[in-house]
Design a protein around this motif. Structure first.
Motif, mmCIF file in Angstrom:
data_model
loop_
_atom_site.group_PDB
_atom_site.id
_atom_site.type_symbol
_atom_site.label_atom_id
_atom_site.label_comp_id
_atom_site.label_asym_id
_atom_site.label_seq_id
_atom_site.Cartn_x
_atom_site.Cartn_y
_atom_site.Cartn_z
ATOM 1 N N ALA A 1 -0.679 -5.009 -3.072
ATOM 2 C CA ALA A 1 0.110 -4.747 -1.875
ATOM 3 C C ALA A 1 -0.333 -5.647 -0.726
ATOM 4 O O ALA A 1 0.501 -6.157 0.050
ATOM 5 N N ILE A 2 -1.642 -5.876 -0.608
ATOM 6 C CA ILE A 2 -2.155 -6.750 0.456
ATOM 7 C C ILE A 2 -1.679 -8.179 0.236
ATOM 8 O O ILE A 2 -1.294 -8.885 1.173
ATOM 9 N N ASP B 1 1.514 0.589 5.622
ATOM 10 C CA ASP B 1 2.413 0.516 4.464
ATOM 11 C C ASP B 1 1.714 1.013 3.202
ATOM 12 O O ASP B 1 2.298 1.760 2.405
ATOM 13 N N ILE B 2 0.454 0.599 3.019
ATOM 14 C CA ILE B 2 -0.295 1.000 1.827
ATOM 15 C C ILE B 2 -0.486 2.518 1.804
ATOM 16 O O ILE B 2 -0.321 3.172 0.769
ATOM 17 N N PHE C 1 -0.303 5.151 -1.389
ATOM 18 C CA PHE C 1 -1.260 6.248 -1.540
ATOM 19 C C PHE C 1 -0.596 7.613 -1.407
ATOM 20 O O PHE C 1 -0.940 8.546 -2.149
ATOM 21 N N LEU C 2 0.308 7.738 -0.449
ATOM 22 C CA LEU C 2 0.920 9.044 -0.205
ATOM 23 C C LEU C 2 1.725 9.551 -1.400
ATOM 24 O O LEU C 2 1.522 10.700 -1.833
ATOM 25 N N PRO C 3 2.632 8.737 -1.985
ATOM 26 C CA PRO C 3 3.381 9.247 -3.160
ATOM 27 C C PRO C 3 2.478 9.581 -4.354
ATOM 28 O O PRO C 3 2.734 10.548 -5.068
ATOM 29 N N ILE C 4 1.414 8.783 -4.551
ATOM 30 C CA ILE C 4 0.519 9.025 -5.684
ATOM 31 C C ILE C 4 -0.284 10.308 -5.479
ATOM 32 O O ILE C 4 -0.656 10.991 -6.452
#
Length: 236
Positions: free
Chosen positions: A116-117, A125-126, A131-134
């Motif tokens: 992503a970076i 964004d990350i 991270f949030l959906p996972i």
């Protein structure tokens, strides 16, 4: 009779509304703050200077408390006493939940963040797109913890709230007792209900009513609960 005595009181529904607001507002604030705290603490010391110091700063609060009187003076000095904020802000960042989510983040493959970076994604964004959906199982677990804690709390309502219409339901039903002095009661129906009830049956009704909202919510979050606990509990 005890259920009818409890539910037919206007103050019961007022306190029920306050508890619902408290659960929604408190859980939202907790999720946001825990998420924003756990994400940077999940990074290595090479990426976050002073990470160990920050981690111990939060962890030490699990071992040492400032005490009830200093907390009360702080809440009072900030003008939060007798408001909903005195119920949701003092415990808005449960450190156990921070540690749980932090370890969950650290179990996520670093390759996803590195990719992503390389694509130009920022940390915001990350966090919110990767991270949030996972982390939904862990977030659901934290949500359940927060709802239960907010719903069951009664002592803070006793010390911070002095207006009867603003107390949460747990504080209200904890203080509610059936009057034993019936000399001033003129309503025959009310007198009959009191004579058929006791504080023991009222306490049983309190417990059942307090359990109902949690029993309604728990089945929807149960499937995430075990996954969230096991995956976020240990970092290899």
């Amino acid at each position: 009779v005890s259920y009818r005595y409890l539910i037919n009181r206007v103050s019961f529904w007022s306190s029920f509304r306050i508890s619902i607001i408290r659960c929604v507002l408190g859980t939202a604030i907790t999720l946001i703050l825990v998420l924003l705290t756990a994400y940077p603490l999940s990074k290595d010391s090479s990426r976050l200077t002073g990470r160990t110091v920050y981690s111990w700063y939060f962890f030490i609060t699990m071992l040492i408390s400032g005490g009830m009187i200093p907390l009360y003076l702080l809440v009072n000095s900030l003008g939060m006493r007798n408001t909903i904020w005195s119920l949701v802000l003092p415990g808005a960042v449960p450190i156990y939940n921070v540690i749980l989510l932090m370890n969950y983040f650290r179990n996520i493959s670093p390759g996803m963040e590195e990719a992503a970076i390389m694509d130009g994604a920022s940390h915001v964004d990350i966090l919110f797109k990767i991270f949030l959906p996972i982390s939904l199982p862990c977030l659901a677990t934290i949500t359940l913890f927060s709802i239960v804690n907010q719903w069951n709390a009664f002592f803070d309502g006793m010390i911070y709230i002095n207006t009867p219409s603003k107390v949460p339901m747990m504080t209200y039903i904890q203080q509610l007792v059936i009057p034993t002095d019936t000399t001033n009661i003129t309503d025959p129906k009310q007198l009959e209900n009191i004579m058929q009830s006791s504080n023991k049956t009222l306490n049983a009704a309190k417990i059942m009513i307090a359990l109902v909202p949690i029993l309604v919510i728990y089945p929807f979050l149960q499937k995430y609960f075990v996954t969230g606990i096991t995956l976020g509990s240990v970092k290899e």
